[in-house]
Design a protein around this motif. Sequence first.
Motif, PDB file in Angstrom:
ATOM      1  N   LYS B  18       0.812  -1.221   0.000  1.00 12.05           N
ATOM      2  CA  LYS B  18       0.000   0.000   0.000  1.00 12.05           C
ATOM      3  C   LYS B  18       0.840   1.263   0.000  1.00 12.05           C
ATOM      4  CE  LYS B  18      -4.201  -1.875   1.977  1.00 12.05           C
ATOM      5  NZ  LYS B  18      -3.712  -3.213   2.368  1.00 12.05           N
ATOM      6  N   MET B  19       1.834   1.289   0.884  1.00 13.47           N
ATOM      7  CA  MET B  19       2.659   2.498   1.017  1.00 13.47           C
ATOM      8  C   MET B  19       3.389   2.787  -0.292  1.00 13.47           C
ATOM      9  SD  MET B  19       2.974   4.672   3.242  1.00 13.47           S
ATOM     10  CE  MET B  19       3.829   6.212   3.155  1.00 13.47           C
ATOM     11  N   ARG B  20       3.981   1.739  -0.848  1.00  9.52           N
ATOM     12  CA  ARG B  20       4.751   1.918  -2.080  1.00  9.52           C
ATOM     13  C   ARG B  20       3.839   2.401  -3.197  1.00  9.52           C
ATOM     14  NH1 ARG B  20       7.984  -3.162  -4.372  1.00  9.52           N
ATOM     15  NH2 ARG B  20       9.100  -2.967  -2.421  1.00  9.52           N
ATOM     16  N   THR B  21       2.664   1.799  -3.293  1.00  9.08           N
ATOM     17  CA  THR B  21       1.706   2.197  -4.330  1.00  9.08           C
ATOM     18  C   THR B  21       1.316   3.659  -4.165  1.00  9.08           C
ATOM     19  OG1 THR B  21       0.859  -0.051  -4.290  1.00  9.08           O
ATOM     20  CG2 THR B  21      -0.476   1.593  -5.409  1.00  9.08           C
ATOM     21  N   CYS B  22       1.054   4.045  -2.904  1.00  8.29           N
ATOM     22  CA  CYS B  22       0.668   5.439  -2.653  1.00  8.29           C
ATOM     23  C   CYS B  22       1.761   6.398  -3.097  1.00  8.29           C
ATOM     24  CB  CYS B  22       0.401   5.651  -1.163  1.00  8.29           C
ATOM     25  SG  CYS B  22      -1.181   5.001  -0.666  1.00  8.29           S
ATOM     26  N   LEU B  23       3.001   6.083  -2.737  1.00  5.90           N
ATOM     27  CA  LEU B  23       4.092   7.011  -3.051  1.00  5.90           C
ATOM     28  C   LEU B  23       4.313   7.123  -4.558  1.00  5.90           C
ATOM     29  CD1 LEU B  23       6.589   6.183  -0.195  1.00  5.90           C
ATOM     30  CD2 LEU B  23       5.204   8.226  -0.477  1.00  5.90           C
ATOM     31  N   THR B  24       4.300   5.975  -5.245  1.00 11.05           N
ATOM     32  CA  THR B  24       4.500   6.065  -6.695  1.00 11.05           C
ATOM     33  C   THR B  24       3.337   6.815  -7.342  1.00 11.05           C
ATOM     34  OG1 THR B  24       3.689   3.808  -6.756  1.00 11.05           O
ATOM     35  CG2 THR B  24       6.019   4.120  -7.197  1.00 11.05           C
ATOM     36  N   THR B  25       2.130   6.569  -6.823  1.00 10.80           N
ATOM     37  CA  THR B  25       0.965   7.254  -7.393  1.00 10.80           C
ATOM     38  C   THR B  25       1.050   8.753  -7.170  1.00 10.80           C
ATOM     39  OG1 THR B  25      -0.304   5.290  -6.845  1.00 10.80           O
ATOM     40  CG2 THR B  25      -1.548   7.211  -7.533  1.00 10.80           C
ATOM     41  N   LEU B  26       1.585   9.137  -6.015  1.00 13.20           N
ATOM     42  CA  LEU B  26       1.684  10.556  -5.674  1.00 13.20           C
ATOM     43  C   LEU B  26       2.485  11.322  -6.722  1.00 13.20           C
ATOM     44  CD1 LEU B  26       0.308  11.554  -3.177  1.00 13.20           C
ATOM     45  CD2 LEU B  26       2.540  11.827  -2.103  1.00 13.20           C
ATOM     46  N   GLY B  27       3.574  10.700  -7.190  1.00 19.30           N
ATOM     47  CA  GLY B  27       4.373  11.332  -8.245  1.00 19.30           C
ATOM     48  C   GLY B  27       3.529  11.592  -9.476  1.00 19.30           C
ATOM     49  N   VAL B  28       2.739  10.586  -9.845  1.00 18.00           N
ATOM     50  CA  VAL B  28       1.883  10.731 -11.025  1.00 18.00           C
ATOM     51  C   VAL B  28       0.837  11.808 -10.778  1.00 18.00           C
ATOM     52  CG1 VAL B  28       0.353   9.533 -12.616  1.00 18.00           C
ATOM     53  CG2 VAL B  28       2.258   8.321 -11.579  1.00 18.00           C
ATOM     54  N   VAL B  29       0.306  11.833  -9.549  1.00 15.11           N
ATOM     55  CA  VAL B  29      -0.712  12.837  -9.208  1.00 15.11           C
ATOM     56  C   VAL B  29      -0.154  14.236  -9.457  1.00 15.11           C
ATOM     57  CG1 VAL B  29      -2.027  13.889  -7.332  1.00 15.11           C
ATOM     58  CG2 VAL B  29      -1.925  11.416  -7.538  1.00 15.11           C
ATOM     59  N   PHE B  30       1.083  14.452  -9.012  1.00 16.85           N
ATOM     60  CA  PHE B  30       1.675  15.777  -9.187  1.00 16.85           C
ATOM     61  C   PHE B  30       1.796  16.128 -10.666  1.00 16.85           C
ATOM     62  CE2 PHE B  30       5.459  18.469  -9.680  1.00 16.85           C
ATOM     63  CZ  PHE B  30       4.969  19.593  -9.049  1.00 16.85           C
ATOM     64  N   GLY B  31       2.363  15.190 -11.444  1.00 14.35           N
ATOM     65  CA  GLY B  31       2.519  15.440 -12.880  1.00 14.35           C
ATOM     66  C   GLY B  31       1.185  15.732 -13.542  1.00 14.35           C
ATOM     67  N   ALA B  32       0.198  14.907 -13.213  1.00 13.22           N
ATOM     68  CA  ALA B  32      -1.123  15.069 -13.828  1.00 13.22           C
ATOM     69  C   ALA B  32      -1.735  16.402 -13.412  1.00 13.22           C
ATOM     70  CB  ALA B  32      -2.039  13.924 -13.409  1.00 13.22           C
ATOM     71  N   PHE B  33      -1.502  16.779 -12.159  1.00 11.09           N
ATOM     72  CA  PHE B  33      -2.045  18.045 -11.650  1.00 11.09           C
ATOM     73  C   PHE B  33      -1.495  19.227 -12.448  1.00 11.09           C
ATOM     74  CE2 PHE B  33      -1.040  21.653  -8.817  1.00 11.09           C
ATOM     75  CZ  PHE B  33      -2.330  22.125  -8.649  1.00 11.09           C
ATOM     76  N   VAL B  34      -0.173  19.253 -12.612  1.00 13.17           N
ATOM     77  CA  VAL B  34       0.419  20.385 -13.335  1.00 13.17           C
ATOM     78  C   VAL B  34      -0.049  20.392 -14.784  1.00 13.17           C
ATOM     79  CG1 VAL B  34       2.546  21.564 -13.942  1.00 13.17           C
ATOM     80  CG2 VAL B  34       2.421  20.302 -11.817  1.00 13.17           C
ATOM     81  N   LEU B  35      -0.076  19.194 -15.384  1.00 12.82           N
ATOM     82  CA  LEU B  35      -0.518  19.116 -16.780  1.00 12.82           C
ATOM     83  C   LEU B  35      -1.969  19.593 -16.916  1.00 12.82           C
ATOM     84  CD1 LEU B  35       0.263  18.215 -19.631  1.00 12.82           C
ATOM     85  CD2 LEU B  35      -0.657  15.965 -19.100  1.00 12.82           C
ATOM     86  N   ALA B  36      -2.816  19.092 -16.024  1.00 10.33           N
ATOM     87  CA  ALA B  36      -4.236  19.469 -16.092  1.00 10.33           C
ATOM     88  C   ALA B  36      -4.396  20.971 -15.879  1.00 10.33           C
ATOM     89  CB  ALA B  36      -5.042  18.700 -15.051  1.00 10.33           C
ATOM     90  N   ALA B  37      -3.686  21.510 -14.883  1.00 11.23           N
ATOM     91  CA  ALA B  37      -3.795  22.941 -14.595  1.00 11.23           C
ATOM     92  C   ALA B  37      -3.338  23.750 -15.801  1.00 11.23           C
ATOM     93  CB  ALA B  37      -2.974  23.290 -13.369  1.00 11.23           C
ATOM     94  N   SER B  38      -2.231  23.334 -16.393  1.00  9.58           N
ATOM     95  CA  SER B  38      -1.684  24.066 -17.527  1.00  9.58           C
ATOM     96  C   SER B  38      -2.657  24.059 -18.709  1.00  9.58           C
ATOM     97  CB  SER B  38      -0.347  23.437 -17.905  1.00  9.58           C
ATOM     98  OG  SER B  38      -0.078  23.607 -19.258  1.00  9.58           O
ATOM     99  N   LEU B  39      -3.147  22.876 -19.052  1.00 12.64           N
ATOM    100  CA  LEU B  39      -4.097  22.785 -20.173  1.00 12.64           C
ATOM    101  C   LEU B  39      -5.356  23.590 -19.866  1.00 12.64           C
ATOM    102  CD1 LEU B  39      -3.859  18.999 -21.124  1.00 12.64           C
ATOM    103  CD2 LEU B  39      -3.008  20.944 -22.402  1.00 12.64           C
ATOM    104  N   SER B  40      -5.792  23.478 -18.605  1.00 11.44           N
ATOM    105  CA  SER B  40      -7.047  24.113 -18.227  1.00 11.44           C
ATOM    106  C   SER B  40      -6.935  25.629 -18.266  1.00 11.44           C
ATOM    107  CB  SER B  40      -7.427  23.634 -16.839  1.00 11.44           C
ATOM    108  OG  SER B  40      -8.382  24.472 -16.292  1.00 11.44           O
ATOM    109  N   ILE B  41      -5.808  26.160 -17.795  1.00 10.73           N
ATOM    110  CA  ILE B  41      -5.629  27.609 -17.826  1.00 10.73           C
ATOM    111  C   ILE B  41      -5.536  28.084 -19.262  1.00 10.73           C
ATOM    112  CG2 ILE B  41      -4.006  29.471 -17.331  1.00 10.73           C
ATOM    113  CD1 ILE B  41      -3.422  28.166 -14.706  1.00 10.73           C
ATOM    114  N   ASN B  42      -4.776  27.348 -20.070  1.00 10.96           N
ATOM    115  CA  ASN B  42      -4.619  27.746 -21.462  1.00 10.96           C
ATOM    116  C   ASN B  42      -5.981  27.836 -22.150  1.00 10.96           C
ATOM    117  OD1 ASN B  42      -3.131  28.263 -23.886  1.00 10.96           O
ATOM    118  ND2 ASN B  42      -3.689  26.213 -24.521  1.00 10.96           N
TER     119      ASN B  42
END
Lengths: 225, 514
Positions: B18-42
Amino acid sequence: MAIRAVEVRKVYGAKGAQVEALRGISIEVAEGERVALLGKSGSGKSTLLNLLGGLDRPSSGQLSVGGRDLDQLSMREMARFRSTTVGMIFQSFNLIASRTAVENVELPMVFAGRSRRDRLAAARQALEAVGLGARLNHRSHEMSGGESQRVAVARALVNRPRVVLADEPTGNLDSHTARHVMDLILDHVREHAATLVLVTHDEELAATCTDRVVRLVDGQIIDGV
Amino acid sequence: MQWIDLLRLPLAALAQQKMRTCLTTLGVVFGAFVLAASLSINEGVQQTIERESSKGNIARKVTVSPRWRGNDNKTKDDVKVAGRMSPDRRERIRKILAERSRQGGSGQEHIALTRDRLDTLSRIPHVAQMVPIVGGAVVATLGNRPEEASVSSGAGEDPGFCKRIVAGRAFDSEDERSILLSEMFAHRIGLVDDVDLDQVIGKPLRVEIRRQVNGPSFNVSLVDRAKAGGGKDEDSALRQLAWQIPGALDRLSLTDEEIAALRKAIRQESTQSDPALVVDDFRVIGVFRELTDDEKKEAWSQFPAHTDLVLPRQTAVDLALRDPVWREDGIVQTVLFVDDMRNVKEVVDKVEALGLGTRSIVEMIERERLTYLLIFGGMTCVAGIALLVSALGIANTMLMSVLERRREIGIMKAVGATNWHLQAFFVIEGALIGLTGGSLGLLLAWSVSFPGDAWVHSMVHKDMKIYLSGSIFAFPNWIAATVLLFTVGATILAALYPARRAAMVDPVSALRHD
Ligand SMILES: Nc1ncnc2c1ncn2[C@@H]1O[C@H](COP(=O)(O)OP(=O)(O)OP(=O)(O)O)[C@@H](O)[C@H]1O
Ligand SMILES: [Mg+2]
């Protein structure tokens, strides 16, 4: 199912540091026959068993099980052969530690493509048959060696294999438990007219449980062909 | 093997760590967040610009102003540099002199907004309406009271202007001979009571265009005194006094001879030095109020603001062009309304070809586009890097997990798993991490967009005094699809190599007893 090996060789390792584990093994086991493989450590018993179980392919020679040449099988057919035709039991149980007894027993049926409902019922039944009806959801580290091996036996037999390959199944067990586990295997063999190849160091076990004893020395059969 | 089990087994494996899955997912969450925010603002900024600029006619509006055009005929070869000097130095000096002579007026041509040019502009294809803007200082006389006043033209095209009429009515046509007073101007000239406003309707008002509006010259010393010490109020009071003195001579304690002498002197002075170039009479038809604070927030409709008098468009232009100076120099500005936003560029090109200057929202947006393209590009880079880093993290943890699970993989193979199955398990594990991380990142970006939007709104309001309508974040479906595509794609790519390694595990050696 009949087993037939002709001039089977198995060489491990790269050039220069090669180990010849099997040096021209030829053997025939009739359908429903029970054979014991005896030999010193390192004589190649496990190697032969792994070849028969389709876990590995021989370096040369021919192997056929139930009239089918293992050489001719594709990877996919080989996997199918492992899950449905043979049942393998190992000295060190080889259960998946993180899964419960039911989940371990379920596994061969997953790859055989049976439905989950079917699988759970069959797994439960198989575990009850080996006397572990009360241990269904235990993990292997929560069970004794004897219990673990009974789970392994249940897993090996749950798909009703016509060939049972047991590699020192009682090597880690006390004599009483060993007897119980052996009885479970023999019951299945008798009931389904399955072929049994049993690797053991125990001369007495070989004599009482099998029809024939084959002796291996340095990768060659010296007796009992 | 059933399809549902291809999902069940990887899920079980992920739940195991569980812990390992959460941590690896967190990295993806960050990337997806910035990408989504960037596309959305544009996307949101583009939508906001479109929305804001389609408010009223602002997007179809092209403001045209006169411009000086350099005369290119005069090249630097015409400039001769005398003296004995090195060729390099001569060339340097010649270049500067040539540039100076080009800028120095003589070589330049003034492209003015004369009547002819206004006609040309109004005949440009796609120009739906031309609204000339004239305005400036005049002397307005109501009754016998002359007063400096600023006059603007128009407001006929602004439907919101009617709301600002507090007495009388607005213009019916572009060329009627009527005039509107501002409430403040009325107050300044003494129309303080409500009844005064009603009574002024229908009265004639004289408008004079003069070269200088200094008032009668005899009050120069008074003006100087005001300039030296007094404030604005004192200054205008003194001017008012100066304007009224000629009419009030009778009421002062002066002899008839003195009055006659002063009259003569004043008339001579004012006709000599301060002639009215254009004089015309208009009828007051209404009084309008200034913009309220709420109306000022409607950023685009601030005209006319702070003006004393308003004349109809055409009337104002006609009046202005009767002045010979105006006739030659042209008017200050004219506004073209293009029939469609898409034709603005074409019209702008045609107007610039005439040598006139232009301003339009469309052009301004074009210029700003670079800025936000850079911002968008930067954010997308950050998102890409974040996704890359998290993909590397996933590849690393999965590779470790393949090593850890060697025995498990061997067991699976022994009981019937094919290489393809094992590969699929790991790829699906990766895809699940990508899917979860991507969805959570999207969700995060979406929930952050609300406070973010509020913040941007307050910033824009503070800096630009514009109230934006709607959000500057937009989340159309394609953004969700793109973000998920990228995150799942990245994690699947990351999982490919570990998956190959898992498939390559040799069951015999994996199962050999420990
Ligand atoms: N993967 C391998 N690479 C190299 N050599 C190997 C490999 N597997 C087995 N061998 C060698 O092959 C020979 C036969 O091994 P095998 O495991 O079949 O013996 P065994 O008869 O099962 O012995 P034991 O009774 O101890 O289990 C040994 O000498 C062993 O070192
Ligand atoms: Mg062995």
